[in-house]
Scaffold this motif. Structure first.
Motif, PDB file in Angstrom:
ATOM      1  N   LEU A  92      29.920  10.547  48.586  1.00 54.94           N
ATOM      2  CA  LEU A  92      30.473  11.872  48.842  1.00 54.94           C
ATOM      3  C   LEU A  92      29.607  12.605  49.857  1.00 54.94           C
ATOM      4  CD1 LEU A  92      32.701  13.889  47.780  1.00 54.94           C
ATOM      5  CD2 LEU A  92      30.888  14.821  46.324  1.00 54.94           C
ATOM      6  N   ALA A  93      28.294  12.382  49.788  1.00 58.82           N
ATOM      7  CA  ALA A  93      27.350  13.102  50.645  1.00 58.82           C
ATOM      8  C   ALA A  93      27.315  12.589  52.076  1.00 58.82           C
ATOM      9  CB  ALA A  93      25.953  13.021  50.045  1.00 58.82           C
ATOM     10  N   MET A  94      27.668  11.327  52.295  1.00 52.88           N
ATOM     11  CA  MET A  94      27.612  10.771  53.658  1.00 52.88           C
ATOM     12  C   MET A  94      28.833  11.230  54.440  1.00 52.88           C
ATOM     13  SD  MET A  94      26.102   6.920  53.407  1.00 52.88           S
ATOM     14  CE  MET A  94      27.164   6.342  52.100  1.00 52.88           C
ATOM     15  N   GLY A  95      28.627  12.179  55.298  1.00 56.42           N
ATOM     16  CA  GLY A  95      29.700  12.720  56.114  1.00 56.42           C
ATOM     17  C   GLY A  95      29.374  14.145  56.496  1.00 56.42           C
ATOM     18  N   THR A  96      30.362  14.824  57.079  1.00 58.59           N
ATOM     19  CA  THR A  96      30.107  16.157  57.601  1.00 58.59           C
ATOM     20  C   THR A  96      30.859  17.257  56.874  1.00 58.59           C
ATOM     21  OG1 THR A  96      31.874  15.879  59.220  1.00 58.59           O
ATOM     22  CG2 THR A  96      29.634  15.282  59.908  1.00 58.59           C
ATOM     23  N   ALA A  97      31.829  16.896  56.034  1.00 58.44           N
ATOM     24  CA  ALA A  97      32.644  17.930  55.396  1.00 58.44           C
ATOM     25  C   ALA A  97      33.364  17.368  54.181  1.00 58.44           C
ATOM     26  CB  ALA A  97      33.669  18.474  56.387  1.00 58.44           C
ATOM     27  N   ARG A  98      34.033  18.248  53.458  1.00 55.39           N
ATOM     28  CA  ARG A  98      34.754  17.884  52.240  1.00 55.39           C
ATOM     29  C   ARG A  98      35.818  16.829  52.514  1.00 55.39           C
ATOM     30  NH1 ARG A  98      39.525  21.088  50.889  1.00 55.39           N
ATOM     31  NH2 ARG A  98      38.722  21.306  48.778  1.00 55.39           N
ATOM     32  N   ASP A  99      36.407  16.848  53.711  1.00 53.69           N
ATOM     33  CA  ASP A  99      37.460  15.890  54.040  1.00 53.69           C
ATOM     34  C   ASP A  99      37.002  14.838  55.047  1.00 53.69           C
ATOM     35  OD1 ASP A  99      37.259  17.558  56.218  1.00 53.69           O
ATOM     36  OD2 ASP A  99      39.421  17.779  56.497  1.00 53.69           O
ATOM     37  N   ASN A 100      35.696  14.801  55.311  1.00 50.99           N
ATOM     38  CA  ASN A 100      35.142  13.819  56.246  1.00 50.99           C
ATOM     39  C   ASN A 100      33.851  13.263  55.658  1.00 50.99           C
ATOM     40  OD1 ASN A 100      34.542  12.264  58.463  1.00 50.99           O
ATOM     41  ND2 ASN A 100      33.674  13.944  59.627  1.00 50.99           N
ATOM     42  N   ASN A 101      34.025  12.298  54.750  1.00 51.59           N
ATOM     43  CA  ASN A 101      32.879  11.637  54.135  1.00 51.59           C
ATOM     44  C   ASN A 101      33.293  10.219  53.776  1.00 51.59           C
ATOM     45  OD1 ASN A 101      33.902  11.749  51.253  1.00 51.59           O
ATOM     46  ND2 ASN A 101      33.800  13.941  51.709  1.00 51.59           N
ATOM     47  N   VAL A 102      32.354   9.408  53.388  1.00 47.05           N
ATOM     48  CA  VAL A 102      32.623   7.995  53.140  1.00 47.05           C
ATOM     49  C   VAL A 102      33.622   7.803  51.997  1.00 47.05           C
ATOM     50  CG1 VAL A 102      31.588   5.800  52.403  1.00 47.05           C
ATOM     51  CG2 VAL A 102      30.452   7.205  54.119  1.00 47.05           C
ATOM     52  N   LEU A 103      33.507   8.614  50.965  1.00 48.95           N
ATOM     53  CA  LEU A 103      34.418   8.467  49.824  1.00 48.95           C
ATOM     54  C   LEU A 103      35.866   8.711  50.240  1.00 48.95           C
ATOM     55  CD1 LEU A 103      34.600   7.864  46.821  1.00 48.95           C
ATOM     56  CD2 LEU A 103      34.196  10.292  46.372  1.00 48.95           C
ATOM     57  N   ILE A 104      36.121   9.786  50.970  1.00 50.64           N
ATOM     58  CA  ILE A 104      37.479  10.079  51.437  1.00 50.64           C
ATOM     59  C   ILE A 104      37.947   8.993  52.407  1.00 50.64           C
ATOM     60  CG2 ILE A 104      38.872  11.694  52.788  1.00 50.64           C
ATOM     61  CD1 ILE A 104      38.275  12.775  50.018  1.00 50.64           C
ATOM     62  N   ALA A 105      37.071   8.554  53.287  1.00 58.98           N
ATOM     63  CA  ALA A 105      37.454   7.512  54.256  1.00 58.98           C
ATOM     64  C   ALA A 105      37.859   6.225  53.547  1.00 58.98           C
ATOM     65  CB  ALA A 105      36.301   7.248  55.222  1.00 58.98           C
ATOM     66  N   LYS A 106      37.117   5.845  52.511  1.00 66.92           N
ATOM     67  CA  LYS A 106      37.463   4.622  51.783  1.00 66.92           C
ATOM     68  C   LYS A 106      38.787   4.764  51.047  1.00 66.92           C
ATOM     69  CE  LYS A 106      33.304   2.037  51.134  1.00 66.92           C
ATOM     70  NZ  LYS A 106      33.956   0.862  51.639  1.00 66.92           N
ATOM     71  N   MET A 107      38.982   5.892  50.387  1.00 65.69           N
ATOM     72  CA  MET A 107      40.192   6.068  49.576  1.00 65.69           C
ATOM     73  C   MET A 107      41.459   6.178  50.427  1.00 65.69           C
ATOM     74  SD  MET A 107      39.208   5.908  46.446  1.00 65.69           S
ATOM     75  CE  MET A 107      38.285   4.577  47.156  1.00 65.69           C
ATOM     76  N   THR A 108      41.317   6.646  51.663  1.00 68.75           N
ATOM     77  CA  THR A 108      42.468   6.737  52.567  1.00 68.75           C
ATOM     78  C   THR A 108      42.543   5.540  53.513  1.00 68.75           C
ATOM     79  OG1 THR A 108      41.184   8.067  54.143  1.00 68.75           O
ATOM     80  CG2 THR A 108      42.518   9.266  52.529  1.00 68.75           C
ATOM     81  N   ASN A 109      41.599   4.604  53.383  1.00 68.23           N
ATOM     82  CA  ASN A 109      41.480   3.451  54.290  1.00 68.23           C
ATOM     83  C   ASN A 109      41.400   3.904  55.746  1.00 68.23           C
ATOM     84  OD1 ASN A 109      41.057   1.011  53.058  1.00 68.23           O
ATOM     85  ND2 ASN A 109      43.202   0.594  52.710  1.00 68.23           N
ATOM     86  N   ALA A 110      40.630   4.966  55.987  1.00 68.61           N
ATOM     87  CA  ALA A 110      40.581   5.594  57.307  1.00 68.61           C
ATOM     88  C   ALA A 110      39.768   4.835  58.336  1.00 68.61           C
ATOM     89  CB  ALA A 110      40.046   7.013  57.173  1.00 68.61           C
TER      90      ALA A 110
END
Length: 147
Positions: A92-110
């Motif tokens: 969750l912490a790796m990234g720049t914002a609530r919608d731009n982090n590793v967790l969100i990227a993985k879950m959306t396959n971004a």
């Protein structure tokens, strides 16, 4: 600077031959990412509060359970163990914002380090950032980092 691909899967740049293959380059990037993850984990570990962990257990864990994350991410099978606050927090912490982090990227396959590899081999869990479980992950980010 333009890179050209040579027949032996090595890159050639304007400055000469780069002797790293794509696999070697990927290993270096992956190692750097792991070092970054370890650093973030150490910093975050010193700042963890019981309230943060309680929020995670009450809000995030039920979403992870509902979206069958435990099928793969339990015990020693596949890391991170998603029901473990201290293991999931760095993603969750790796990234720049609530919608731009590793967790969100993985879950959306971004995104992934390699363009032809899925970001989350377990499948896309969020069709967009605004649906569950990603909506809950963004609320969790707000709880952790907007203090």
């Amino acid at each position: 600077m333009h890179n050209k691909k040579t027949s032996n899967n090595k890159n050639t740049s304007a400055f000469g031959t780069d002797h790293m293959t794509k696999k070697e380059d990927f290993k270096i990037k992956a190692s750097s990412a792991l070092i970054g993850l370890a650093t973030i984990f150490l910093v975050l570990s010193s700042n963890i509060s019981q309230a943060d962990e309680a929020y995670f257990n009450a809000n995030v864990v039920p979403q992870l359970a509902q979206h069958t994350c435990a099928t793969c991410h339990v015990g020693q099978y596949i890391r991170p163990r998603v029901f473990e606050y201290r293991e999931l927090l760095p993603y969750l912490a790796m990234g720049t914002a609530r919608d731009n982090n590793v967790l969100i990227a993985k879950m959306t396959n971004a995104r992934h380090l390699l363009p032809d590899v899925a970001s989350h081999p377990g499948g896309q869990k969020c069709s967009s950032k605004d649906v569950e479980p990603c909506a809950t992950f963004m609320k969790w980010w707000d709880e952790e980092f907007k203090k």
